[in-house]
Write an enzyme that holds these catalytic residues in place. Structure first.
Site, PDB file in Angstrom:
ATOM      1  N   SER A  67       0.850  -1.194   0.000  1.00 49.18           N
ATOM      2  CA  SER A  67       0.000   0.000   0.000  1.00 49.18           C
ATOM      3  C   SER A  67       0.882   1.239   0.000  1.00 49.18           C
ATOM      4  CB  SER A  67      -0.885   0.018   1.255  1.00 49.18           C
ATOM      5  OG  SER A  67      -1.279   1.358   1.519  1.00 49.18           O
ATOM      6  N   SER A 127     -17.014   5.271   4.289  1.00 53.20           N
ATOM      7  CA  SER A 127     -16.905   3.824   4.085  1.00 53.20           C
ATOM      8  C   SER A 127     -15.682   3.382   3.301  1.00 53.20           C
ATOM      9  CB  SER A 127     -18.161   3.271   3.410  1.00 53.20           C
ATOM     10  OG  SER A 127     -19.226   3.383   4.286  1.00 53.20           O
ATOM     11  N   ASP A 173     -23.215  -0.261   4.058  1.00 52.80           N
ATOM     12  CA  ASP A 173     -21.999   0.199   3.376  1.00 52.80           C
ATOM     13  C   ASP A 173     -21.509  -0.837   2.371  1.00 52.80           C
ATOM     14  OD1 ASP A 173     -22.402   2.109   5.307  1.00 52.80           O
ATOM     15  OD2 ASP A 173     -20.718   1.480   6.565  1.00 52.80           O
TER      16      ASP A 173
HETATM   17  C1  GLA Z   1     -22.242   3.057   9.835  1.00 58.46           C
HETATM   18  C2  GLA Z   1     -22.486   1.561   9.691  1.00 58.46           C
HETATM   19  C3  GLA Z   1     -23.708   1.291   8.808  1.00 58.46           C
HETATM   20  C4  GLA Z   1     -24.921   2.087   9.309  1.00 58.46           C
HETATM   21  C5  GLA Z   1     -24.548   3.549   9.531  1.00 58.46           C
HETATM   22  C6  GLA Z   1     -25.664   4.339  10.154  1.00 58.46           C
HETATM   23  O1  GLA Z   1     -21.902   3.609   8.584  1.00 58.46           O
HETATM   24  O2  GLA Z   1     -21.353   0.946   9.100  1.00 58.46           O
HETATM   25  O3  GLA Z   1     -23.986  -0.091   8.781  1.00 58.46           O
HETATM   26  O4  GLA Z   1     -25.460   1.518  10.463  1.00 58.46           O
HETATM   27  O5  GLA Z   1     -23.399   3.681  10.354  1.00 58.46           O
HETATM   28  O6  GLA Z   1     -26.737   4.438   9.277  1.00 58.46           O
END
Ligand code: GLA
Length: 386
Positions: A67, A127, A173
């Site tokens: 990486s 994410s 996500d």
């Molecule tokens: C984080 C979690 C998701 C979801 C959101 C809130 O991103 O990874 O799974 O619960 O919080 O909506």
């Protein structure tokens, strides 16, 4: 360009072109927050920021990855997967966790060596970890001849995150990183994992506003909210809060203690708002979508209590701007990003004004991303040498 970056790194390191290049995107959630682990509805879109992996197969069962972002090498055998007890959430654990989950599901994996790069801001609530999980799954699947079933792969990514990395997230996500579609958000039913793509209202831009705050306690507060939702579902005698209608809630809410009542009210009304938001998008109704985003923020701030002073400031500033239809915190909360829906022509002045005003108000330097809805996990290059 990540394509140029990753092919250059690969060429330098291995003196040939990669046999496979894959990508998986980060995401922003337009509405439907904390509803995924209540079997409810979410409406996220994949963004044009992603994790890319370039690789060539190996004859043995080792995986070796470099990486450049972290300046780190990772090397492990698919036969002896072991957790790193010191750095539980290091980037390598996501790769190993996905390999573990895929093998647990019965898939035969091949070894490989390569490079991982990305431009999803890390820890901002966009994410980056789901993107890394799904890019890893996409790479292993293509290399090992495994049929790509996007929702199943999303579940394996979630399993890696829950059981290997130890973060108790829902399915949103991973689902959106696996299945995102250009120009569209996805209405995902987190119980059936069915999804429907809904077009973004034309002439609008989705803007992500990073508050430059990160909260260390997200994990424990997140688990506490989950437990409160489960307690509420138990009270109503249903498997999940998804199964409670507004009428049923209104009829029985008095009997709940005050905090649990507010937590449940957020989830039940948020599910309604999310379904209405998808309807508004089908009609290209930006006004209504924006209005529902505003309501969602108030509910997250007052009933679910997962916002923060900085997120509230950012949302208030965004809302004052001409051409802004609605704004809310997005993701788990307590810090990270807000999202706003904006008339496209207002985007350039919006970004510079909000940056200046937020800095004046908080002393923090925010980052603004104008996002396009992008494609989910995909193969960019696959040579016949594999
Ligand atoms: C984080 C979690 C998701 C979801 C959101 C809130 O991103 O990874 O799974 O619960 O919080 O909506």
């Amino acid at each position: 360009m990540l394509y140029d970056q990753i092919t250059d790194y690969f060429q330098q390191r291995y003196d040939e072109a990669p046999s496979l290049i894959v990508q998986a995107p980060g995401r922003v959630n337009l509405i439907g927050e904390h509803t995924d682990y209540n079997d409810g509805f979410v409406l996220p879109m994949a963004i044009d920021r992603a994790v890319w992996i370039a690789l060539r197969p190996r004859a043995d069962r080792r995986v070796q990855v470099y990486s450049p972002t972290f300046g780190e090498n990772l090397s492990f055998s698919l036969d002896h997967l072991r957790q790193n007890e010191e750095v539980k959430e290091g980037w390598g654990e996501y790769l190993k966790g996905v390999a573990w989950a895929m093998q647990e599901a019965g898939h035969e994996l091949r070894g490989w060596e390569g490079i991982v790069v990305g431009d999803v801001p890390i820890g901002a609530g966009l994410s980056s970890s789901a993107a890394l999980e799904l890019a890893t799954a996409r790479a292993f699947a293509a290399l090992s001849g495994i049929l790509w079933d996007a929702p199943q792969m999303a579940l394996l990514g979630q399993r890696a995150e829950n059981q290997w990395v130890g973060v108790n997230c829902g399915i949103m996500d991973q689902m959106i990183s696996a299945t995102g579609q250009p120009g569209h958000a996805l209405l995902i039913d987190c119980r059936s994992l069915e999804s429907e793509s809904v077009p973004l209202p034309s002439g609008n831009t989705v803007v992500v506003l990073d508050t430059a705050t990160r909260r260390g306690l997200v994990g424990s507060a997140y688990n506490e909210r989950r437990a409160q939702c489960e307690a509420a579902a138990h009270f109503f005698g249903v498997p999940a809060l998804r199964d409670v209608s507004l009428e049923q809630f209104a009829a029985q809410a008095e009997e709940l203690d005050e905090v649990t009542r507010r937590r449940a009210r957020h989830i039940i009304t948020e599910n309604e708002r999310t379904l209405h938001a998808a309807e508004a998008m089908r009609r290209q109704d930006a006004e209504m979508l924006g209005h529902l985003m505003d309501e969602s923020h108030r509910s997250l701030r007052d009933d679910f209590e997962v916002s923060s002073p900085e997120l509230n400031t950012m949302v208030d500033l965004a809302r004052q701007h001409e051409g802004c239809y609605g704004a809310r915190m997005t993701g788990a909360g307590f810090g990270g990003c807000a999202v706003a829906l904006l008339r496209a022509e207002n985007a350039p002045t919006f970004a510079s004004r909000v940056i200046r005003q937020y800095e004046e108000a908080t002393g923090l330097m925010p980052t603004v991303y104008l996002c396009q809805a992008a494609e989910g996990a995909s193969i960019i290059v696959q040579s016949d040498k594999m």
